[in-house]
Design a protein around this motif. Structure first.
Motif, PDB file in Angstrom:
ATOM      1  N   ALA A  94      46.282 -19.085 -52.494  1.00  0.00           N
ATOM      2  CA  ALA A  94      45.581 -19.449 -50.684  1.00  0.00           C
ATOM      3  C   ALA A  94      45.401 -18.322 -50.095  1.00  0.00           C
ATOM      4  N   GLU A  95      46.040 -17.228 -49.443  1.00  0.00           N
ATOM      5  CA  GLU A  95      45.673 -15.811 -48.351  1.00  0.00           C
ATOM      6  C   GLU A  95      45.055 -15.254 -49.187  1.00  0.00           C
ATOM      7  N   GLU A  96      44.831 -15.138 -50.891  1.00  0.00           N
ATOM      8  CA  GLU A  96      43.610 -13.874 -51.044  1.00  0.00           C
ATOM      9  C   GLU A  96      42.589 -14.890 -50.421  1.00  0.00           C
ATOM     10  N   ASP A  97      42.378 -16.179 -51.504  1.00  0.00           N
ATOM     11  CA  ASP A  97      41.095 -16.978 -50.845  1.00  0.00           C
ATOM     12  C   ASP A  97      40.698 -16.850 -49.078  1.00  0.00           C
ATOM     13  N   GLU A  98      41.568 -16.946 -48.038  1.00  0.00           N
ATOM     14  CA  GLU A  98      41.186 -16.904 -46.874  1.00  0.00           C
ATOM     15  C   GLU A  98      40.722 -15.454 -46.213  1.00  0.00           C
ATOM     16  N   THR A  99      40.344 -14.867 -47.633  1.00  0.00           N
ATOM     17  CA  THR A  99      39.629 -13.161 -46.683  1.00  0.00           C
ATOM     18  C   THR A  99      38.171 -13.951 -45.867  1.00  0.00           C
ATOM     19  N   PRO A 100      38.153 -13.158 -44.983  1.00  0.00           N
ATOM     20  CA  PRO A 100      36.784 -14.196 -44.967  1.00  0.00           C
ATOM     21  C   PRO A 100      35.604 -13.040 -45.565  1.00  0.00           C
ATOM     22  N   THR A 101      35.167 -13.299 -46.193  1.00  0.00           N
ATOM     23  CA  THR A 101      34.211 -12.705 -46.491  1.00  0.00           C
ATOM     24  C   THR A 101      32.826 -13.798 -46.701  1.00  0.00           C
ATOM     25  N   GLY A 102      31.316 -13.199 -47.247  1.00  0.00           N
ATOM     26  CA  GLY A 102      30.678 -14.053 -46.726  1.00  0.00           C
ATOM     27  C   GLY A 102      30.522 -14.936 -47.749  1.00  0.00           C
ATOM     28  N   ARG A 103      31.136 -14.640 -49.121  1.00  0.00           N
ATOM     29  CA  ARG A 103      30.191 -15.410 -50.348  1.00  0.00           C
ATOM     30  C   ARG A 103      31.518 -16.238 -49.724  1.00  0.00           C
ATOM     31  N   ALA A 104      32.587 -16.643 -49.734  1.00  0.00           N
ATOM     32  CA  ALA A 104      33.436 -17.817 -48.813  1.00  0.00           C
ATOM     33  C   ALA A 104      32.915 -18.690 -48.043  1.00  0.00           C
ATOM     34  N   ALA A 105      32.681 -18.167 -47.103  1.00  0.00           N
ATOM     35  CA  ALA A 105      31.987 -18.648 -46.371  1.00  0.00           C
ATOM     36  C   ALA A 105      30.628 -19.340 -46.353  1.00  0.00           C
ATOM     37  N   SER A 106      29.890 -19.387 -47.372  1.00  0.00           N
ATOM     38  CA  SER A 106      29.019 -19.669 -48.068  1.00  0.00           C
ATOM     39  C   SER A 106      29.536 -20.688 -48.688  1.00  0.00           C
ATOM     40  N   ARG A 107      30.678 -20.697 -49.828  1.00  0.00           N
ATOM     41  CA  ARG A 107      30.583 -22.144 -50.704  1.00  0.00           C
ATOM     42  C   ARG A 107      31.678 -23.044 -49.446  1.00  0.00           C
ATOM     43  N   GLY A 108      32.005 -23.117 -48.006  1.00  0.00           N
ATOM     44  CA  GLY A 108      32.668 -23.573 -47.100  1.00  0.00           C
ATOM     45  C   GLY A 108      31.669 -24.104 -47.059  1.00  0.00           C
ATOM     46  N   LEU A 109      30.417 -24.059 -45.756  1.00  0.00           N
ATOM     47  CA  LEU A 109      28.828 -24.123 -45.711  1.00  0.00           C
ATOM     48  C   LEU A 109      28.258 -25.538 -47.000  1.00  0.00           C
ATOM     49  N   LEU A 110      28.463 -25.020 -47.729  1.00  0.00           N
ATOM     50  CA  LEU A 110      27.630 -25.539 -49.293  1.00  0.00           C
ATOM     51  C   LEU A 110      28.355 -27.255 -49.568  1.00  0.00           C
ATOM     52  N   ALA A 111      30.079 -26.483 -48.910  1.00  0.00           N
ATOM     53  CA  ALA A 111      30.952 -27.571 -49.665  1.00  0.00           C
ATOM     54  C   ALA A 111      31.080 -29.055 -48.756  1.00  0.00           C
ATOM     55  N   LEU A 112      30.810 -27.981 -47.336  1.00  0.00           N
ATOM     56  CA  LEU A 112      30.090 -28.803 -46.701  1.00  0.00           C
ATOM     57  C   LEU A 112      29.221 -29.676 -46.342  1.00  0.00           C
ATOM     58  N   ILE A 113      28.490 -29.855 -47.478  1.00  0.00           N
ATOM     59  CA  ILE A 113      26.674 -30.404 -47.007  1.00  0.00           C
ATOM     60  C   ILE A 113      26.625 -31.056 -48.557  1.00  0.00           C
ATOM     61  N   ALA A 114      27.788 -30.311 -49.037  1.00  0.00           N
ATOM     62  CA  ALA A 114      27.572 -31.567 -50.353  1.00  0.00           C
ATOM     63  C   ALA A 114      28.968 -32.959 -50.517  1.00  0.00           C
ATOM     64  N   THR A 115      30.079 -32.806 -49.715  1.00  0.00           N
ATOM     65  CA  THR A 115      30.261 -33.754 -48.854  1.00  0.00           C
ATOM     66  C   THR A 115      29.746 -35.229 -47.754  1.00  0.00           C
TER      67      THR A 115
END
Length: 195
Positions: A94-115
């Motif tokens: 979980a700590e590795e996934d929390e590193t701020p990257t463009g891909r992680a931010a993109s996945r977060g936005l896509l998950a938000l929109i999907a939800t």
């Protein structure tokens, strides 16, 4: 439609987004500006879907009613499954996934929109019904959007507060709730359950 009917409709359409937002708040622990932005995404999508349904009108009523529950079930199930997976994986991952990257931010936005889309699919079908009633769709969509924005923002902040105390348990419950919500929508539309 009367103001009371519009208020009840707005609250009903916002309930799914509120539940989903609590789970997202526990998972992402947003600041107030982040919660407001995410709430805005929920609100805008929830306001747009009845407009789309209204535009489709009577001609598309059968098509929308035939697939809306499957789309909602798929989106909510996928997002809920990801939340459960995140809750159950070891802390070092979980700590590795929390590193701020463009891909992680993109996945977060896509998950938000999907939800947001998953929780608003039923509003599209409502829009089709409103077309048959000749209702003032602009007023109703604005009320639904504002109510959803408000409740989703509150849900994100409630999830954040609960998540800081309960951590992965709240995230796990949020994931299970999203899957249950998708299953409820599916079963209701298939006529297996009525609520």
């Amino acid at each position: 439609m009367t103001p009371v009917a519009i208020a009840v409709l707005s609250l009903s359409m916002s309930a799914d987004a509120f539940a989903a937002a609590i789970g997202r708040g526990a998972q992402h622990r947003p600041t107030l500006p982040q919660a407001l932005r995410a709430g805005l995404v929920f609100g805008v999508i929830e306001a747009v879907t009845p407009l789309i349904g209204f535009a489709l009108g009577v001609a598309a009523a059968g098509f929308v009613a035939a697939i809306d529950h499957w789309i909602a079930f798929g989106l909510l199930g996928a997002v809920g499954g990801k939340m459960i997976w995140e809750a159950l994986k070891p802390d070092e991952d979980a700590e590795e996934d929390e590193t701020p990257t463009g891909r992680a931010a993109s996945r977060g936005l896509l998950a938000l929109i999907a939800t947001a889309v998953g929780t608003s699919i039923d509003a599209g079908a409502v829009g089709v019904g409103l077309a048959l009633l000749g209702a003032n769709i602009w007023l109703i969509a604005a009320c639904i959007g504002f109510t959803t924005f408000t409740l989703a923002t509150l849900g994100l902040l409630i999830g954040k507060a609960a998540g800081t105390r309960l951590g992965k348990i709240v995230e796990l419950v949020g994931g299970v709730a999203l899957i249950a919500l998708g299953l409820k929508i599916l079963l209701e539309h298939l006529g297996v359950m009525t609520f």
